[in-house]
Design a protein around this motif. Structure first.
Motif, mmCIF file in Angstrom:
data_model
loop_
_atom_site.group_PDB
_atom_site.id
_atom_site.type_symbol
_atom_site.label_atom_id
_atom_site.label_comp_id
_atom_site.label_asym_id
_atom_site.label_seq_id
_atom_site.Cartn_x
_atom_site.Cartn_y
_atom_site.Cartn_z
ATOM 1 N N ILE A 73 9.757 37.643 34.190
ATOM 2 C CA ILE A 73 8.669 38.563 33.859
ATOM 3 C C ILE A 73 8.657 38.734 32.348
ATOM 4 C CG2 ILE A 73 7.761 40.895 34.113
ATOM 5 C CD1 ILE A 73 8.991 41.024 36.863
ATOM 6 N N VAL A 74 7.587 38.252 31.716
ATOM 7 C CA VAL A 74 7.489 38.220 30.258
ATOM 8 C C VAL A 74 6.505 39.278 29.784
ATOM 9 C CG1 VAL A 74 6.937 36.809 28.242
ATOM 10 C CG2 VAL A 74 7.978 35.748 30.262
ATOM 11 N N ASN A 75 6.955 40.122 28.872
ATOM 12 C CA ASN A 75 6.056 41.062 28.208
ATOM 13 C C ASN A 75 5.566 40.395 26.927
ATOM 14 O OD1 ASN A 75 4.741 43.106 26.884
ATOM 15 N ND2 ASN A 75 6.492 44.481 26.762
ATOM 16 N N PRO A 76 4.324 39.905 26.884
ATOM 17 C CA PRO A 76 3.876 39.107 25.743
ATOM 18 C C PRO A 76 3.765 39.877 24.435
ATOM 19 C CG PRO A 76 2.039 39.567 27.209
ATOM 20 C CD PRO A 76 3.275 40.047 27.913
ATOM 21 N N ILE A 77 3.730 41.207 24.484
ATOM 22 C CA ILE A 77 3.614 41.967 23.238
ATOM 23 C C ILE A 77 4.961 42.506 22.762
ATOM 24 C CG2 ILE A 77 1.232 42.599 23.756
ATOM 25 C CD1 ILE A 77 2.236 45.413 24.427
ATOM 26 N N ALA A 78 6.039 42.208 23.490
ATOM 27 C CA ALA A 78 7.366 42.659 23.062
ATOM 28 C C ALA A 78 7.738 41.992 21.741
ATOM 29 C CB ALA A 78 8.409 42.328 24.123
ATOM 30 N N GLY A 79 8.473 42.719 20.917
ATOM 31 C CA GLY A 79 8.886 42.168 19.635
ATOM 32 C C GLY A 79 7.718 41.803 18.752
ATOM 33 N N SER A 80 6.675 42.664 18.760
ATOM 34 C CA SER A 80 5.455 42.416 17.976
ATOM 35 C C SER A 80 4.811 41.085 18.334
ATOM 36 C CB SER A 80 5.771 42.469 16.473
ATOM 37 O OG SER A 80 6.283 43.734 16.111
ATOM 38 N N ARG A 82 6.348 38.440 19.718
ATOM 39 C CA ARG A 82 7.241 37.285 19.700
ATOM 40 C C ARG A 82 7.464 36.719 21.094
ATOM 41 N NH1 ARG A 82 13.495 37.798 17.880
ATOM 42 N NH2 ARG A 82 13.348 39.413 19.476
ATOM 43 N N ALA A 83 7.500 37.593 22.097
ATOM 44 C CA ALA A 83 7.776 37.133 23.460
ATOM 45 C C ALA A 83 6.668 36.238 24.001
ATOM 46 C CB ALA A 83 7.983 38.331 24.382
ATOM 47 N N VAL A 130 12.035 39.394 30.307
ATOM 48 C CA VAL A 130 11.890 38.780 28.988
ATOM 49 C C VAL A 130 11.109 39.760 28.120
ATOM 50 C CG1 VAL A 130 11.102 36.772 27.684
ATOM 51 C CG2 VAL A 130 11.842 36.503 30.069
ATOM 52 N N GLY A 131 11.811 40.451 27.244
ATOM 53 C CA GLY A 131 11.175 41.469 26.419
ATOM 54 C C GLY A 131 12.229 42.390 25.836
ATOM 55 N N GLY A 132 11.812 43.598 25.502
ATOM 56 C CA GLY A 132 12.725 44.573 24.929
ATOM 57 C C GLY A 132 13.260 45.536 25.968
ATOM 58 N N ASP A 133 13.844 46.626 25.487
ATOM 59 C CA ASP A 133 14.456 47.602 26.387
ATOM 60 C C ASP A 133 13.423 48.280 27.287
ATOM 61 O OD1 ASP A 133 16.996 47.087 25.359
ATOM 62 O OD2 ASP A 133 16.739 48.539 23.736
ATOM 63 N N GLY A 134 12.195 48.452 26.789
ATOM 64 C CA GLY A 134 11.150 49.032 27.624
ATOM 65 C C GLY A 134 10.794 48.132 28.791
ATOM 66 N N GLY A 163 12.760 41.811 22.306
ATOM 67 C CA GLY A 163 12.096 43.001 21.794
ATOM 68 C C GLY A 163 12.557 43.351 20.396
ATOM 69 N N ARG A 164 12.347 44.607 20.033
ATOM 70 C CA ARG A 164 12.739 45.067 18.705
ATOM 71 C C ARG A 164 14.177 45.565 18.686
ATOM 72 N NH1 ARG A 164 13.129 49.913 16.665
ATOM 73 N NH2 ARG A 164 12.102 50.839 18.470
ATOM 74 N N GLY A 165 14.563 46.337 19.711
ATOM 75 C CA GLY A 165 15.893 46.928 19.711
ATOM 76 C C GLY A 165 16.933 46.112 20.451
ATOM 77 N N ASN A 166 16.618 45.713 21.688
ATOM 78 C CA ASN A 166 17.505 44.883 22.515
ATOM 79 C C ASN A 166 18.890 45.507 22.711
ATOM 80 O OD1 ASN A 166 15.454 42.853 22.640
ATOM 81 N ND2 ASN A 166 16.114 42.111 20.636
#
Length: 375
Positions: A73-80, A82-83, A130-134, A163-166
């Motif tokens: 499951i990919v969040n395409p807007i994660a990491g600005s 990047r995902a 696939v993404g950040g902590d959210g 993501g940004r924090g990870n």
């Protein structure tokens, strides 16, 4: 009997499972990285094109991954964003490894949670976030909604940090900035139990979290980033500037926390900058808020930051990345199985950096509620 469409999560599980409709999910498969024949089904095409898409989908039934395969499951807007660029690379990696998995991209907030719940119901052996902590929190809540994995055991989750924090990835020993390098781990056989945090407020809202949560100043920053983010608040530098901006305006709160452990309860009632409760050692993009916390020990670590002045807070904040704040006499770190935090109803709350409910707040830990793929 209608044939299942390629990419339709309504395929029946061999042992029988609830059939849910997954909605308009953008799907990719490992096999599709090698084979992209014919026209694709689109919700916006005319009737003639729609018919062509249906026939093509039915002709490719043999390409539909088995329900026991992993779901990415990919969040395409994660990491600005990047995902989003990772999707074709993950497809190529699956094709190279001979992994017949699905890859779905989320389209809105809450979508990852719904997809994870459906995937578990249909018997996927694991769901890989696939993404950040959210994104991980959404997937975790979807898995917790079902409660069981396909074999009757606990759900299994893989993590590809993008993501940004990870911070969840850091907490289980994964490199936080190497999503492609994390793929063999996320789909690998090595797993370990993973505790899950559970939070609820008086309004009846319940939410599960993976890394940490907080009440007070840190939550105020999270709410600002979620609902009032300015253009200059992008990236790690922007997050730090937003923190400084909130510190300039924030007023410490009178908070009462009741800590419950194996030996009874203890109450701490004082004016505080914030109270953080952690399942793992990291939050806020690498801050070691509770450096001794473990995701598989059955305990929550709680960091109670007392009545620090703005100057004291400004001096301590950078040191949290190296756990230097633990030496401050106004900072206390304790462990508990559960806790209750009471205070001003306007005091903010966050879970894994995502805004949540309000006070009073009940928090507990569910030991080993899921399993996580590890190196």
């Amino acid at each position: 009997m209608a044939l299942p469409l390629a990419g339709d999560l309504r395929q029946p599980h061999p042992q029988g499972a609830r059939h849910r409709r997954q909605g308009r999910s953008a799907e990719r498969t490992g096999d599709a990285a090698r084979t992209r024949r014919g026209s694709r089904l689109s919700h916006h095409r005319g009737r003639r094109q729609l018919t062509t898409g249906l026939l093509d989908a039915r002709s490719r039934i043999d390409l539909v991954p088995a329900p026991s395969s992993p779901l990415f499951i990919v969040n395409p807007i994660a990491g600005s964003g990047r995902a989003h660029g990772l999707a074709p690379r993950i497809e190529a990696w699956m094709a190279e490894q001979g992994i017949h998995g699905r890859l779905l991209e989320t389209r809105e907030r809450g979508h990852a949670e719904r997809l994870a719940a459906e995937a578990a119901d249909l018997g996927h052996d694991r769901v890989i976030a696939v993404g950040g902590d959210g994104t991980i929190q959404e997937v975790l809540n979807g898995l917790m909604a079902t409660g069981l994995g396909p074999d009757g055991g606990v759900p299994l989750m893989g993590i590809v940090p993008a993501g940004r924090g990870n911070d969840v990835a850091r907490g289980v020993g994964l490199p936080p900035n190497d999503p492609i390098g994390s793929l063999p781990v996320a789909a690998g056989e090595a797993t370990q139990p993973f505790d899950v945090g559970k939070a609820s407020d008086d309004g009846g809202a319940i939410r599960y979290f993976a890394a940490a949560g907080g009440v007070g100043f840190d939550a105020q920053v999270a709410w600002t980033m979620a609902f009032n983010r300015k253009a200059w608040m992008r990236g790690e530098a922007g997050y730090f500037l937003a923190t400084l901006n909130e510190l300039r305006r924030f007023r410490n709160r009178d908070l009462r926390v009741t800590l419950r452990g194996d030996d009874g309860a203890r109450v701490v009632d004082q004016r505080s900058l914030f109270i953080a409760f952690a399942n793992g050692p990291y939050y806020g993009g690498g801050m070691q808020i509770c450096p001794g916390a473990s995701t598989n020990d059955g305990w929550l670590d709680i960091c109670i930051v007392g009545d620090l002045s703005r100057f004291e807070a400004l001096r301590e904040l950078p040191g949290i990345y190296r756990a230097r704040h633990v030496n401050n006499p106004k900072v206390e770190i304790v462990q508990a199985r559960a806790l209750r935090i009471e205070g001003d109803a306007e005091t903010r709350v966050h879970l894994d950096g995502e805004p949540f409910g309000g006070l009073p707040l009940e928090v507990s830990v569910l030991p080993g509620a899921v399993r996580v793929a590890v190196a």
